[in-house]
Design an enzyme around this catalytic site. Sequence first.
Site, PDB file in Angstrom:
ATOM      1  N   ASP A 170    -111.539 -58.993  -5.525  1.00  0.00           N
ATOM      2  CA  ASP A 170    -111.685 -58.046  -3.814  1.00  0.00           C
ATOM      3  C   ASP A 170    -112.904 -58.339  -3.016  1.00  0.00           C
ATOM      4  O   ASP A 170    -113.863 -58.646  -3.940  1.00  0.00           O
ATOM      5  CB  ASP A 170    -111.058 -57.254  -4.261  1.00  0.00           C
ATOM      6  CG  ASP A 170    -110.994 -56.252  -2.489  1.00  0.00           C
ATOM      7  OD1 ASP A 170    -110.295 -56.828  -1.398  1.00  0.00           O
ATOM      8  OD2 ASP A 170    -111.844 -55.204  -2.321  1.00  0.00           O
ATOM      9  N   ASP A 222    -114.706 -57.728   0.276  1.00  0.00           N
ATOM     10  CA  ASP A 222    -115.348 -56.106   0.537  1.00  0.00           C
ATOM     11  C   ASP A 222    -114.817 -55.174   0.205  1.00  0.00           C
ATOM     12  O   ASP A 222    -114.331 -54.469  -0.861  1.00  0.00           O
ATOM     13  CB  ASP A 222    -114.287 -55.615   2.209  1.00  0.00           C
ATOM     14  CG  ASP A 222    -114.684 -57.051   3.161  1.00  0.00           C
ATOM     15  OD1 ASP A 222    -115.717 -57.136   4.650  1.00  0.00           O
ATOM     16  OD2 ASP A 222    -112.989 -57.979   2.895  1.00  0.00           O
ATOM     17  N   ASP A 234    -112.277 -52.347  -5.670  1.00  0.00           N
ATOM     18  CA  ASP A 234    -113.037 -50.971  -5.096  1.00  0.00           C
ATOM     19  C   ASP A 234    -111.428 -50.038  -4.435  1.00  0.00           C
ATOM     20  O   ASP A 234    -112.084 -49.063  -4.044  1.00  0.00           O
ATOM     21  CB  ASP A 234    -113.848 -51.436  -4.453  1.00  0.00           C
ATOM     22  CG  ASP A 234    -113.700 -51.544  -2.713  1.00  0.00           C
ATOM     23  OD1 ASP A 234    -112.944 -52.528  -2.796  1.00  0.00           O
ATOM     24  OD2 ASP A 234    -114.164 -50.943  -2.037  1.00  0.00           O
TER      25      ASP A 234
END
Length: 225
Positions: free
Chosen positions: A15, A17, A174
């Site tokens: 991922d 960000d 996250d």
Amino acid sequence: MSSSAFTHVRAVLFDLDGTLIDSAPDLGAAADKLRTDRGLPSLPAQRYRPMAGAGARGMLSVAFDMDTTHPDFPALREEFFVNYEACIQQRTKVFDGVDALIDQLTRAGMAWGIVTNKAARFTNVLVGATPLFNTAGAVISGDTTPHSKPHPAPLLEAAKRLGIEPAHCIYVGDDERDIIAGQAAGMRTVAALYGYLGTQTAVHEWGAHAVIKSPIEVLKLISAP
């Protein structure tokens, strides 16, 4: 987590960000400008940080306690995007350890890529401005495929572009939707505890194959016997 879960890894997908880059300060600033432009008091940056991974939806939920069903959401989202484009590189930086991680993956000949829900208009700016990311074999944005995460389509497209079977990929993210998407794509999944994490389900309930406290810990997983 059994070390055998990470054998035969040929590619690592991330991922963006909250996993590779800390973009929360710029995202939060773009949202907070919506408030101050309307005469509302500024909110502390830490209010925005946990929801940074949810993009405009997350930022507007913090700034105005607004969800996507609110009639003002579309207009505020576009205004947020304009604000964000104006400050997208002012405070954003890669997380500590990401540069060493990417360098070692590249030296080892390990394929890697980025799969984000961020629109390409923003992804391309950030990736293009970060020389570290030039070695990514695939960069998939939220509008690259007809579906975004938690749908597996973006991850499957990344694996296809890398020419590697999903079963030989791991996905690091996250947010719970990253784990859902990775598992739906048939990949091993890793939850990044140093990221934004959102405010919903506890990380241990996501069902990730492993968790890491820093980016460099990815190397320990893929070197497992």
